[in-house]
Design an enzyme around this catalytic site. Sequence first.
Site, PDB file in Angstrom:
ATOM      1  N   ARG A  25      -7.553  40.418  19.257  1.00  0.00           N
ATOM      2  CA  ARG A  25      -6.830  41.443  20.017  1.00  0.00           C
ATOM      3  C   ARG A  25      -5.523  40.905  20.573  1.00  0.00           C
ATOM      4  NH1 ARG A  25      -4.330  42.333  24.829  1.00  0.00           N
ATOM      5  NH2 ARG A  25      -6.014  41.228  25.929  1.00  0.00           N
ATOM      6  N   ASP A  26      -5.598  40.053  21.563  1.00  0.00           N
ATOM      7  CA  ASP A  26      -4.387  39.567  22.223  1.00  0.00           C
ATOM      8  C   ASP A  26      -3.541  38.726  21.278  1.00  0.00           C
ATOM      9  OD1 ASP A  26      -2.682  39.249  24.447  1.00  0.00           O
ATOM     10  OD2 ASP A  26      -3.577  37.323  24.911  1.00  0.00           O
ATOM     11  N   HIS A 218      -6.678  32.682  32.025  1.00  0.00           N
ATOM     12  CA  HIS A 218      -5.975  33.044  30.783  1.00  0.00           C
ATOM     13  C   HIS A 218      -4.636  32.322  30.818  1.00  0.00           C
ATOM     14  CE1 HIS A 218      -5.102  36.078  27.493  1.00  0.00           C
ATOM     15  NE2 HIS A 218      -3.898  35.574  27.739  1.00  0.00           N
ATOM     16  N   HIS A 220      -1.366  30.401  29.058  1.00  0.00           N
ATOM     17  CA  HIS A 220      -0.491  30.183  27.905  1.00  0.00           C
ATOM     18  C   HIS A 220       0.056  28.763  27.956  1.00  0.00           C
ATOM     19  CE1 HIS A 220       0.396  34.586  26.613  1.00  0.00           C
ATOM     20  NE2 HIS A 220      -0.815  34.488  27.127  1.00  0.00           N
ATOM     21  N   CYS A 251       3.014  37.250  24.247  1.00  0.00           N
ATOM     22  CA  CYS A 251       3.123  38.554  24.913  1.00  0.00           C
ATOM     23  C   CYS A 251       4.332  39.274  24.350  1.00  0.00           C
ATOM     24  CB  CYS A 251       3.271  38.399  26.428  1.00  0.00           C
ATOM     25  SG  CYS A 251       3.496  39.992  27.257  1.00  0.00           S
ATOM     26  N   ASN A 260      -1.084  31.792  23.113  1.00  0.00           N
ATOM     27  CA  ASN A 260      -2.229  31.556  23.974  1.00  0.00           C
ATOM     28  C   ASN A 260      -2.766  30.143  23.777  1.00  0.00           C
ATOM     29  OD1 ASN A 260      -2.840  34.291  25.137  1.00  0.00           O
ATOM     30  ND2 ASN A 260      -2.894  34.833  22.982  1.00  0.00           N
TER      31      ASN A 260
END
Length: 316
Positions: A25-26, A218, A220, A251, A260
């Site tokens: 997803r991300d 979360h 990065h 993002c 990520n």
Amino acid sequence: MDALPAVVPERGLPFSVTVYEVGPRDGLQAEQGILDAATKAALIGRLGAAGLTVIEATAFVSPKWIPQLADAAEVFARLDPAAGIRYPVLVPNLRGLERAVAAGAREIAVFASATETFARNNLNRGARDVLAQLAPVLAEAGRTGVAVRGYVSMCFGDPWEGEVPFARVVETVTWLLDHGCGRVSLGDTIGTGTPGHVRGLIDALGAAGVEPSSLAGHFHDTYGQALANVHAALQAGVAEFDSSVGGLGGCPYAASATGNLATEDLVWMLHGLGYDTGVDLTALVRTSTWISDRLRRPNASRAATALSRRAGAGAN
């Protein structure tokens, strides 16, 4: 490719840790290439076969905003519900929740921002307006027994506003928890966080009554701090961390946000700390090589790169 880190446990860390895989997803939503539903489902299947038990599968969002995930329902329909794997999906609003539930999802994630500018650039409304839009989503999810996780972006810095006061993050996190989120993930969206910053925010949340067990990290890796930040959060009692196979993603609404934290790098560190993640690192590396090849992009995981070079491994 069977090299393993030396196992040296550290006292005072959580008893167990959850690896929350966000690559499908991300990760994919920020990649330029658009994969077909069969390839996405195959990726999720390979991740599950490698031992990951929580895989964020897709997002039920408008194709206008995230064309990479326009096939959410088709992807979800291809997943194996008997695999013993949790498949949360992201939803932005009530319509997204309705689509997700109709597809069979029983676990969702919602998205908020700690800063005003990012909220307006990303969600086309102010930060408090975002929460107001989420209120009926959380209420309906609670009414129907759908589990909810919250994401808060820009917890450690914003490319437009700079440093983000702890109080703004605390306000957003506590609102999400109070309205039904079981856990809230603290997003270092542009990767500017450092270990002291992480501990400081978790302490500020603790002072507001938020337990570490209600939080996830979360991080990065824009400035190479992701694993250091995971370790700081572990020391503070946080026991769930988001990561993306091969370091996929970033993002799409924050130009300075690189990929990520790679799942392989996270798993390597956790194994070295003595955690039994259940993840087969060799299978995970093969999967990250496979998906990186299909996206025609380099594998951003340092652990995957080192292990692949060691064994001369390639895609299969």
